[in-house]
Design an enzyme around this catalytic site. Structure first.
Site, short mmCIF file in Angstrom:
data_model
loop_
_atom_site.label_atom_id
_atom_site.label_comp_id
_atom_site.label_asym_id
_atom_site.label_seq_id
_atom_site.Cartn_x
_atom_site.Cartn_y
_atom_site.Cartn_z
N GLY A 239 -21.05 16.82 -8.47
CA GLY A 239 -20.12 17.39 -7.22
C GLY A 239 -20.73 18.08 -6.24
N PRO A 274 -25.35 15.08 -11.23
CA PRO A 274 -25.33 14.67 -9.79
C PRO A 274 -25.44 13.39 -9.46
CG PRO A 274 -27.54 15.55 -10.24
CD PRO A 274 -27.08 15.67 -11.53
N GLY A 275 -24.70 12.80 -8.35
CA GLY A 275 -24.86 11.66 -8.11
C GLY A 275 -25.17 11.54 -6.62
N ARG A 312 -16.66 3.77 2.45
CA ARG A 312 -16.25 5.15 2.52
C ARG A 312 -15.56 5.57 3.92
NH1 ARG A 312 -19.14 9.36 2.63
NH2 ARG A 312 -17.92 10.22 1.15
N TYR A 316 -11.99 7.29 2.50
CA TYR A 316 -11.83 8.48 2.73
C TYR A 316 -11.78 9.11 4.29
CZ TYR A 316 -13.87 7.59 -1.87
OH TYR A 316 -14.26 6.81 -2.93
N CYS A 342 -11.10 -8.22 8.46
CA CYS A 342 -9.58 -8.28 9.25
C CYS A 342 -8.72 -7.24 8.66
CB CYS A 342 -9.06 -9.76 8.89
SG CYS A 342 -10.15 -11.17 9.71
N GLU A 343 -9.10 -6.01 9.10
CA GLU A 343 -8.19 -4.90 8.61
C GLU A 343 -8.47 -3.94 9.64
OE1 GLU A 343 -6.61 -4.06 5.50
OE2 GLU A 343 -7.29 -5.56 4.32
N1 LLP Z 1 -19.88 13.16 -13.14
C1 LLP Z 1 -18.56 12.57 -13.25
C2 LLP Z 1 -17.84 12.82 -14.40
C3 LLP Z 1 -18.06 11.99 -12.02
O1 LLP Z 1 -16.72 11.60 -12.08
C4 LLP Z 1 -18.83 11.97 -11.10
C5 LLP Z 1 -18.27 11.52 -9.72
C6 LLP Z 1 -20.13 12.49 -10.98
C7 LLP Z 1 -20.51 13.29 -12.01
C8 LLP Z 1 -20.78 12.31 -9.64
O2 LLP Z 1 -20.41 13.33 -8.45
P1 LLP Z 1 -21.15 13.53 -7.40
O3 LLP Z 1 -22.61 14.38 -7.74
O4 LLP Z 1 -21.80 12.31 -6.85
O5 LLP Z 1 -20.41 14.30 -6.30
N2 LLP Z 1 -16.44 7.18 -4.14
C9 LLP Z 1 -16.52 8.88 -3.68
C10 LLP Z 1 -17.00 9.70 -4.75
C11 LLP Z 1 -16.56 9.45 -6.18
C12 LLP Z 1 -17.02 10.32 -7.11
C13 LLP Z 1 -16.57 10.26 -8.63
N3 LLP Z 1 -17.01 10.90 -9.61
C14 LLP Z 1 -17.00 8.95 -2.59
O6 LLP Z 1 -17.74 8.19 -1.94
O7 LLP Z 1 -17.17 10.12 -1.77
#
Ligand code: LLP
Length: 413
Positions: A239, A274-275, A312, A316, A342-343
Site C-alpha cells: 500500500g 509492496p506492489g 486506471r 479511478y 467506444c466509451e
Molecule cells: N497486499 C494485498 C493483500 C493487496 O490487496 C494489495 C493490493 C497489495 C498487497 C499491494 O498493494 P500496493 O502496494 O500495490 O498498493 N488497481 C488499483 C490498486 C488495487 C490494489 C489492490 N490490492 C490501482 O490501479 O490503483
C-alpha cells in the site's frame, strides 16, 4: 527514482531510445526498466535493515513472467491472490516457500494447490474460509499454515476504490472477532496459526494510517502469543504510495522506520507486500498519435492506446504523466488525450498542456508499470499490447502483442 530520461530531446529507457522500440515492436507497447526494478527491490529490502523481514511482491500489480523472474532473482517473495498467480510465480522461478496467499474468495482447488506447493502461509479472510482450509489441510494430512487477515478499521485516506481497511470493506475479519477465531482454529487439526495479517489500502501517501494499523496489529500479535499461539509472522500488507503527480509519499526508509517502531519489540518476522512501489515507475506505456480532432469545446488527440490497455484513468480518475517521446519546441495548447475505445471514459490524459501533437508522434504514459498490463482487457476486441524489458543498452520482447486469433481461442462459433 527511475531510469526514463531525455537524451538530446529523445526519451530513453536506460540507454535505449524509445522510438527504436516503438518502430520495431509497434504501439501501444509497455516498456520496463530492469535497473529501476532491481533498484526498487534493493531500496525496499534495505529499508528494513537487520530487522527480520521478507518482501513479498504483490503479483497483481504486474504479473508478467519476466518481471516476476527478475524480482525472484533479487530474492523477493510473493503475495498472490489466485491459483493463476501461484502458477505464474512457479513458472517464473519464484519460491512457493516465500509466497503468501490472500483473497476473499479462494476455492478448495486453489487452496489444495498452494498447500501442496508448500507456500509460506495463507491469509484467511473469513470463518468459512478457515473451515474450508482446515478440510483441505486434513485431506492432505497436513496443518495448513495461516494468518488471519484482520481488518483494523483504519482510514487509509486514499481513493475509495482502493481503500480496504474500513469497517465497510469486504476484506479481512473484524478486529473484535479475531481472538475468538484463533481459539477456534486451534482446535482444528488441519490448521496451524503462524501469524497475523492486515492490508489497509493502496496508494497511501502518509505514515499515520500505517502507524495506527500496525500499532493495533502488534498489540493483537502479543495478545495471541500470550494465549499460546505460536506465531512468527506479522504481515503488514502493501500500500505504500508513489508519485504520479504531486504526491509526496514517505520514502521506503521512512515507512520501514514507522513500521518497525509501531510494532515495537515483538519477535515477529515482518512480511511487507509492496506492489505499486516496486513496479509503478519502472514502466511506461508508449502510444502513437492517430488523429487530432477539434470540437467547439475541446481539442482532442486520439492515440492508439485505450482504456483497455491502461484502465486506471477510466476506473479511478488516475493521473498518469504524459511525455512526448521526442521533445519539440512550439506553443502549448490544452488537449484531451483519448483512446479508440467506444466509451466516453476512454480519456487517458485530461486537459494537458502540450505542444500540439502531430499525427504519428509517440507519447509515453508514465508510471504505468503497476496495474497497467495486469489490468488490461480485450474490450472492443483489442489485442493487448506487447511488453518490452530494457537492460542497459539491450532490450527484448518479454510478451508478444496478442494476435486477433488469441482473442477467440477456445470459442466455438
Ligand atoms: N497486499 C494485498 C493483500 C493487496 O490487496 C494489495 C493490493 C497489495 C498487497 C499491494 O498493494 P500496493 O502496494 O500495490 O498498493 N488497481 C488499483 C490498486 C488495487 C490494489 C489492490 N490490492 C490501482 O490501479 O490503483
Amino acid at each position: 527514482m527511475n531510469h526514463f530520461s531525455y537524451r538530446k530531446r529523445v526519451l530513453h529507457a536506460e540507454d535505449v531510445p524509445l522510438p527504436a522500440i516503438a518502430d520495431a515492436v509497434g504501439t501501444p507497447v509497455y516498456v520496463y526498466s530492469t535497473a529501476t526494478l532491481r533498484r526498487h527491490f534493493q531500496v525496499v529490502t534495505e529499508a528494513f535493515g537487520s530487522h527480520p523481514h521478507l518482501v513479498c511482491y504483490a503479483v497483481k500489480a504486474n504479473s508478467t513472467l519476466a518481471v516476476l523472474r527478475l524480482l525472484a532473482e533479487e530474492g523477493s517473495g510473493f503475495d498472490i491472490v489466485s491459483g493463476g498467480e501461484l502458477a505464474r510465480v512457479k513458472a517464473a522461478g519464484g519460491q512457493p516457500g516465500k509466497t503468501v496467499f490472500a483473497g476473499v474468495g479462494k476455492t478448495a482447488d486453489e487452496m489444495a494447490q498452494a498447500l501442496s506447493a508448500g507456500i509460506l502461509f495463507f491469509n484467511v479472510e473469513s470463518p468459512e474460509e478457515l473451515e474450508l482450509l482446515d478440510a483441505v489441510g486434513r485431506a492432505q494430512g497436513k496443518r495448513a499454515p495461516f494468518a488471519l487477515r484482520v481488518n483494523p478499521n483504519v482510514d487509509a485516506r486514499t481513493h475509495r476504490h482502493i481503500a480496504t481497511g474500513l469497517k465497510t470493506s469486504k476484506f479481512g475479519v473484524p478486529f473484535e472477532d479475531t481472538v475468538a477465531l484463533y481459539a477456534r482454529a486451534k482446535k482444528m487439526k488441519g490448521l496451524q496459526a503462524v501469524g497475523v495479517d492486515c492490508h489497509i489500502g493502496s496508494q497511501i501517501t502518509r505514515t499515520a494510517p500505517f502507524k495506527a494499523a500496525l500499532t493495533k496489529m502488534a498489540g493483537l500479535y502479543k495478545e495471541l502469543k500470550a494465549q499460546g499461539h505460536a506465531l512468527r509472522y506479522l504481515d503488514i500488507g502493501g500500500g505504500l504510495g508513489i508519485t504520479y503527480t504531486e504526491e509526496t509519499p514517505p520514502t521506503p526508509a521512512e515507512y520501514a522506520r514507522t513500521a518497525i517502531s509501531a510494532v515495537g519489540d515483538i519477535d515477529a518476522t515482518l512480511i511487507f507486500e509492496p506492489g505499486r512501489l516496486l513496479v509503478g515507475n519502472a514502466g511506461v506505456l508508449v502510444t502513437r498519435v492517430l488523429f487530432r480532432k477539434e470540437t467547439p469545446a475541446r481539442q482532442f488527440v486520439v492515440v492508439d492506446a485505450g482504456m483497455n490497455d491502461l484502465m486506471r484513468p477510466a476506473l479511478y480518475d488516475a493521473h498518469h504523466g504524459l511525455q512526448p517521446v521526442v521533445q519539440r519546441r512550439g506553443k502549448e495548447v490544452e488537449v484531451d488525450v483519448v483512446g479508440p475505445v467506444c466509451e466516453s471514459t476512454d480519456v487517458l490524459a485530461r486537459q494537458r498542456k502540450l505542444v500540439l501533437p502531430q499525427q504519428g508522434e509517440l507519447y509515453a504514459l508514465m508510471t504505468a508499470g503497476a496495474y497497467g498490463m495486469s489490468m488490461a482487457s480485450n474490450y472492443n476486441s483489442r489485442p493487448r499490447p506487447a511488453e518490452v524489458l530494457v537492460d542497459g543498452d539491450a532490450w527484448r520482447v518479454v510478451r508478444e502483442r496478442e494476435s486477433v486469433e488469441d482473442l477467440w481461442r477456445g470459442e466455438r462459433p
